[in-house]
Design an enzyme around this catalytic site. Structure first.
Site, mmCIF file in Angstrom:
data_model
loop_
_atom_site.group_PDB
_atom_site.id
_atom_site.type_symbol
_atom_site.label_atom_id
_atom_site.label_comp_id
_atom_site.label_asym_id
_atom_site.label_seq_id
_atom_site.Cartn_x
_atom_site.Cartn_y
_atom_site.Cartn_z
ATOM 1 N N SER A 124 0.825 -1.198 0.000
ATOM 2 C CA SER A 124 0.000 0.000 0.000
ATOM 3 C C SER A 124 0.870 1.262 0.000
ATOM 4 C CB SER A 124 -0.957 -0.041 1.194
ATOM 5 O OG SER A 124 -2.024 0.851 1.025
ATOM 6 N N ASP A 184 -8.372 -6.199 -5.578
ATOM 7 C CA ASP A 184 -8.141 -4.951 -4.863
ATOM 8 C C ASP A 184 -8.802 -3.814 -5.627
ATOM 9 O OD1 ASP A 184 -7.215 -3.041 -3.106
ATOM 10 O OD2 ASP A 184 -5.152 -3.077 -3.846
ATOM 11 N N HIS A 203 -6.309 -6.529 -1.427
ATOM 12 C CA HIS A 203 -5.238 -5.596 -1.105
ATOM 13 C C HIS A 203 -4.111 -6.262 -0.317
ATOM 14 C CE1 HIS A 203 -3.748 -1.494 -0.779
ATOM 15 N NE2 HIS A 203 -3.637 -1.600 0.527
#
Length: 461
Positions: free
Chosen positions: A165, A371, A430
């Site tokens: 991320s 994601d 994610h």
């Protein structure tokens, strides 16, 4: 499959420890050498916490040295020592039970709470919080100098930065800082490369991916998509004008529009509703300085039914570590850190990826199929903006499918040209190591060329 034994690790929680010193870092070491941790004062009033695990499968082989992975969490302000360690790839889960898919099978693991103000890391004054990704990289470089420059054993182990991320932005700025420091002789380590997992490298490309992607999977219709695209255009203009704080505020507005028009799609798995997924407790956008980011809320909710990560980190783990100041409480997400970085949050880091490639650094990009927040569609878009000379050859290559023993169907794809590698990871959102641990481990073995790794999916130059 070898891993830390339950008795070994649970015994470690109660094991007597002794002090030793990395100059200038106070540290504690488990007597059998399997773990050590400590603080480094990276600047006046700024203290960064680190935790290093030595793999029980470590093989010291001169021709293929055993690697070390530095895990960089996102947020910004989410704790790697908490989330990356206990929720994703470390030796124990939040119930303190051994994780069968720990990345210790392929490498030693170094977790940090980065930037300062995150997790167990702390500042004595809020003025010491970092304001840019480059500031965060400078602090991490200071940490690495403290740990590596007087430690021959660490110097013999190539270091790989693996990010998730927002951590991807730290990884590319830190990667360049490492290259510079090593060339200048100020940092003694072997740099293996960077891996960018569902990484927030180009916010503009991600926000433009949301509406088309959600329309394709029937989570948005025309009206909602038009409203979302209008805000994405606004963000594009703000980024072009250098109005990064304004772009951050518009991003928050866009997430609210997406949520409202999709009946609260899960930003970390677009096949689900936020209320449908039992491990996702919230998809409420970050209100600057007032609430936890969705990233940390989602991950903290992934603790098992018996393991509460906040209770764990402020209870038995804090007691084990012994050196956490009494007035420092571990938190899932530091809103102070997020606010301090709000002017950098929407700033792209594509140029830094380009520079790493031009320096010959191995760059691996991996993305979970479902994601949304860092969607594969957006990642592919920013990759096509690279000025790296090998891009066209990379683009023209065919992908190789990835399979996992005992699991039916295609589990992913990989493409590699020179020092750029891309993994498409099927079925993952994610948080790739949680959703598809098999391919994540295969990828890590390829990335690090660990002596214990199985036959590589693809060869790296």
């Amino acid at each position: 499959m070898a891993h830390f034994s339950s008795s070994h690790l649970l015994f470690s929680l109660l094991l007597c420890v002794h002090l030793f010193f990395f100059n200038p870092a106070n540290a504690i070491k488990i007597s059998d050498g399997s773990e050590q941790w400590g603080y480094v004062q990276v600047r006046p009033k700024a203290h960064m916490f680190w935790w290093l695990y030595q793999s029980p499968q470590r093989i010291d082989n001169g021709s293929t040295p055993w690697p070390t992975v530095l895990w960089l969490q996102g947020g910004p302000g989410a704790s790697g020592v908490g989330f990356g360690n206990f929720e994703e790839v470390g030796p124990l889960d939040t119930d303190l039970k051994p994780r069968s898919t720990t990345w210790l099978q392929k490498a030693d693991l170094l977790f940090v709470d980065n930037p300062v103000g995150t997790g167990y890391s702390f500042v004595e004054d809020e003025s010491a919080l970092v304001r840019t990704d480059e500031d965060a990289a400078a602090d991490l470089t200071t940490l690495l100098k403290a740990l590596y420059n007087s430690n021959a054993r660490l110097q013999s182990s190539p270091l790989f930065l693996v990010a998730e991320s927002y951590g991807g932005k730290y990884a590319v700025t830190l990667g360049l800082s490492i290259v510079k420091a090593v060339k200048a002789g100020g940092l003694k380590l072997k740099f293996g490369g960077v891996a960018l997992g569902d990484s927030w490298i180009s916010p503009e490309d991600f926000v433009f991916s949301w509406a088309p992607l959600l329309r394709d999977v029937s989570r948005l219709e025309i009206k909602g998509a038009e409203e979302a695209n209008s805000l994405a255009e606004k963000i594009k203009k703000q980024i072009a004008n250098g109005q990064y704080l304004e772009a951050t505020n518009t991003w928050s507005e866009l997430e609210n529009v997406i949520s409202e028009n999709s009946n609260h799609v899960d930003f970390y798995n677009f096949m689900l509703d936020s209320g449908e997924d039992p491990v996702s407790t919230s998809t409420v956008s970050l209100a600057m300085g007032t609430s936890m980011s969705k990233y940390a809320t989602y991950l903290s909710s992934k603790a098992s039914s018996n393991g509460d990560i906040n209770q764990l980190m402020n209870g038995v783990i804090k007691q084990k570590l012994k050196i956490i100041p009494k007035d420092v409480s571990w938190a899932a997400q530091s809103n102070l850190v997020f606010s301090a970085l709000s002017n950098d949050f929407m700033k792209p880091r594509i140029a830094e990826v380009d520079e790493l490639l031009s320096q010959g650094v191995n760059v691996t990009i991996y993305n979970g199929q479902v994601d949304l927040i860092c969607a594969t569609k957006g990642t592919e878009a920013w990759v096509q903006k690279l000025k790296w000379p090998g891009l066209q050859n990379f683009t023209n290559l065919e992908r190789t499918p990835i399979h996992c023993e005992g699991i039916k169907g295609t589990r992913g794809f990989v493409k590699s040209y020179q020092n750029l590698h891309f993994y498409w990871i099927i079925g993952a959102g994610h948080f790739v190591p949680l959703d598809n641990p098999c391919v994540a481990l295969k990828m890590l073995g390829d990335l690090t060329q660990s002596p214990a790794a199985p036959a590589a999916v693809t060869s790296f130059s």
